[in-house]
Design a protein around this motif. Sequence first.
Motif, PDB file in Angstrom:
ATOM      1  N   GLY A  68      -2.454  -4.137  13.441  1.00 49.76           N
ATOM      2  CA  GLY A  68      -2.655  -3.507  14.735  1.00 49.76           C
ATOM      3  C   GLY A  68      -1.979  -2.157  14.756  1.00 49.76           C
ATOM      4  N   LYS A  69      -1.745  -1.664  15.936  1.00 46.55           N
ATOM      5  CA  LYS A  69      -1.250  -0.302  16.081  1.00 46.55           C
ATOM      6  C   LYS A  69       0.090  -0.057  15.392  1.00 46.55           C
ATOM      7  N   SER A  70       0.895  -1.119  15.202  1.00 43.00           N
ATOM      8  CA  SER A  70       2.216  -0.922  14.590  1.00 43.00           C
ATOM      9  C   SER A  70       2.100  -0.472  13.139  1.00 43.00           C
ATOM     10  N   PHE A  71       0.895  -0.580  12.562  1.00 38.93           N
ATOM     11  CA  PHE A  71       0.709  -0.138  11.181  1.00 38.93           C
ATOM     12  C   PHE A  71       0.202   1.290  11.092  1.00 38.93           C
ATOM     13  N   TYR A  72       0.077   1.936  12.231  1.00 40.08           N
ATOM     14  CA  TYR A  72      -0.418   3.301  12.243  1.00 40.08           C
ATOM     15  C   TYR A  72       0.506   4.199  11.421  1.00 40.08           C
ATOM     16  N   GLY A  73      -0.046   4.850  10.400  1.00 42.29           N
ATOM     17  CA  GLY A  73       0.739   5.767   9.578  1.00 42.29           C
ATOM     18  C   GLY A  73       1.604   5.098   8.515  1.00 42.29           C
ATOM     19  N   GLU A  74       1.463   3.786   8.365  1.00 43.27           N
ATOM     20  CA  GLU A  74       2.256   3.066   7.347  1.00 43.27           C
ATOM     21  C   GLU A  74       1.932   3.603   5.944  1.00 43.27           C
ATOM     22  N   ASP A  75       2.976   3.706   5.110  1.00 39.83           N
ATOM     23  CA  ASP A  75       2.783   4.206   3.747  1.00 39.83           C
ATOM     24  C   ASP A  75       2.610   3.021   2.787  1.00 39.83           C
ATOM     25  N   LEU A  76       1.409   2.916   2.228  1.00 36.88           N
ATOM     26  CA  LEU A  76       1.109   1.776   1.353  1.00 36.88           C
ATOM     27  C   LEU A  76       1.921   1.786   0.060  1.00 36.88           C
ATOM     28  N   THR A  77       2.421   2.946  -0.326  1.00 38.16           N
ATOM     29  CA  THR A  77       3.185   3.015  -1.567  1.00 38.16           C
ATOM     30  C   THR A  77       4.657   2.656  -1.342  1.00 38.16           C
ATOM     31  N   LYS A  78       5.047   2.488  -0.074  1.00 39.12           N
ATOM     32  CA  LYS A  78       6.449   2.192   0.228  1.00 39.12           C
ATOM     33  C   LYS A  78       6.656   0.964   1.107  1.00 39.12           C
ATOM     34  N   SER A  79       5.626   0.561   1.830  1.00 37.15           N
ATOM     35  CA  SER A  79       5.775  -0.494   2.821  1.00 37.15           C
ATOM     36  C   SER A  79       6.190  -1.829   2.203  1.00 37.15           C
ATOM     37  N   LYS A  80       6.997  -2.585   2.981  1.00 31.21           N
ATOM     38  CA  LYS A  80       7.412  -3.915   2.530  1.00 31.21           C
ATOM     39  C   LYS A  80       6.528  -5.000   3.149  1.00 31.21           C
ATOM     40  N   ARG A  81       5.632  -4.622   4.059  1.00 30.39           N
ATOM     41  CA  ARG A  81       4.832  -5.649   4.723  1.00 30.39           C
ATOM     42  C   ARG A  81       3.351  -5.546   4.402  1.00 30.39           C
ATOM     43  N   ILE A  82       2.926  -4.445   3.790  1.00 26.45           N
ATOM     44  CA  ILE A  82       1.541  -4.376   3.325  1.00 26.45           C
ATOM     45  C   ILE A  82       1.452  -3.412   2.150  1.00 26.45           C
ATOM     46  N   TRP A  83       0.748  -3.827   1.122  1.00 26.64           N
ATOM     47  CA  TRP A  83       0.574  -2.951  -0.037  1.00 26.64           C
ATOM     48  C   TRP A  83      -0.657  -3.397  -0.826  1.00 26.64           C
ATOM     49  N   LEU A  84      -0.991  -2.621  -1.849  1.00 30.98           N
ATOM     50  CA  LEU A  84      -2.149  -2.948  -2.680  1.00 30.98           C
ATOM     51  C   LEU A  84      -1.695  -3.314  -4.091  1.00 30.98           C
ATOM     52  N   GLU A  85      -2.440  -4.214  -4.709  1.00 29.26           N
ATOM     53  CA  GLU A  85      -2.160  -4.601  -6.089  1.00 29.26           C
ATOM     54  C   GLU A  85      -3.440  -4.568  -6.898  1.00 29.26           C
ATOM     55  N   ASP A  86      -3.281  -4.224  -8.154  1.00 27.51           N
ATOM     56  CA  ASP A  86      -4.422  -4.242  -9.076  1.00 27.51           C
ATOM     57  C   ASP A  86      -4.224  -5.396 -10.046  1.00 27.51           C
ATOM     58  N   ARG A  87      -5.012  -6.419  -9.860  1.00 27.60           N
ATOM     59  CA  ARG A  87      -4.844  -7.592 -10.723  1.00 27.60           C
ATOM     60  C   ARG A  87      -5.992  -7.757 -11.692  1.00 27.60           C
ATOM     61  N   SER A  88      -6.862  -6.772 -11.730  1.00 28.28           N
ATOM     62  CA  SER A  88      -8.074  -6.953 -12.532  1.00 28.28           C
ATOM     63  C   SER A  88      -7.768  -6.988 -14.029  1.00 28.28           C
ATOM     64  N   GLY A  89      -6.774  -6.194 -14.476  1.00 26.47           N
ATOM     65  CA  GLY A  89      -6.470  -6.173 -15.900  1.00 26.47           C
ATOM     66  C   GLY A  89      -7.604  -5.547 -16.680  1.00 26.47           C
ATOM     67  N   LEU A  90      -7.392  -5.297 -17.904  1.00 28.86           N
ATOM     68  CA  LEU A  90      -8.407  -4.613 -18.701  1.00 28.86           C
ATOM     69  C   LEU A  90      -9.724  -5.365 -18.841  1.00 28.86           C
ATOM     70  N   PRO A  91      -9.696  -6.680 -19.116  1.00 32.63           N
ATOM     71  CA  PRO A  91     -10.975  -7.366 -19.323  1.00 32.63           C
ATOM     72  C   PRO A  91     -11.846  -7.399 -18.063  1.00 32.63           C
ATOM     73  N   LYS A  92     -11.199  -7.306 -16.901  1.00 27.28           N
ATOM     74  CA  LYS A  92     -11.969  -7.442 -15.653  1.00 27.28           C
ATOM     75  C   LYS A  92     -12.081  -6.132 -14.886  1.00 27.28           C
ATOM     76  N   LYS A  93     -11.840  -5.066 -15.550  1.00 22.81           N
ATOM     77  CA  LYS A  93     -11.940  -3.767 -14.892  1.00 22.81           C
ATOM     78  C   LYS A  93     -13.345  -3.564 -14.333  1.00 22.81           C
ATOM     79  N   ILE A  94     -13.407  -3.023 -13.136  1.00 22.36           N
ATOM     80  CA  ILE A  94     -14.692  -2.806 -12.479  1.00 22.36           C
ATOM     81  C   ILE A  94     -15.462  -1.693 -13.191  1.00 22.36           C
ATOM     82  N   LYS A  95     -16.717  -1.970 -13.482  1.00 21.21           N
ATOM     83  CA  LYS A  95     -17.559  -0.960 -14.121  1.00 21.21           C
ATOM     84  C   LYS A  95     -18.477  -0.321 -13.079  1.00 21.21           C
TER      85      LYS A  95
END
Length: 181
Positions: A120-147
């Motif tokens: 909700g609004k409390s996430f406005y401007g949140e930095d995904l590279t620093k946040s402790k409550r929301i972030w992104l991860e890449d779990r695909s690894g080399l064999p499952k890389k998106i083509k």
Amino acid sequence: MPVEERNFYIRPTLTVAKELLGKYIVRKIGRKKLEGRIIETEAYIGPQDKASHAYKGKVTPRNRAEYLVGGHIYIYLVYGMYWQLNISTAKEGKPECVLIRALDKVAAGPGKVCRYLKLGKSFYGEDLTKSKRIWLEDRSGLPKKIKPSQIKATARIGIDYAGPYWSRRKWRFVLMNKERK
DNA sequence: GTACAGATTGAG
DNA sequence: TCAATCTGTACT
């Protein structure tokens, strides 16, 4: 390039939109974690994009997060009831972003994405590279890389008001069903 | 100040 | 097909 890095987001918005497909959003609430794999995105490239909230370089209290350097959350309310999760891209001052439209199996639609992740609004401007409550991860690894062949580009949704030129741009990207697992 | 429409969703 | 219901924008 790892999703945790700022440089991942400081690239052409269409590139970021495509590379976000297959990445995981992790939302931490207390000791619990909610997760979802991104399978649908849309790119908005203001100020030239008539469908963008930042068309013509417009700045309002609502859209100013769109101008932040890549990796920040731009979240806003539409139709008075649904939150839309966007991730800013490009450099500071450039109003470009990627709308997260769907998470595999748990959220088919941008409004549902935010409802599922409890955003909700409390996430406005949140930095995904620093946040402790929301972030992104890449779990695909080399064999499952998106083509590129696994990504379907289509017209964006719900922006007919922007006219045929912009509504026909194929800036919506979907990870194809058969490739998801 | 009022009017109106929107990057949607779910019910009927 | 339509209502829910908040925000920015274009008017008066």
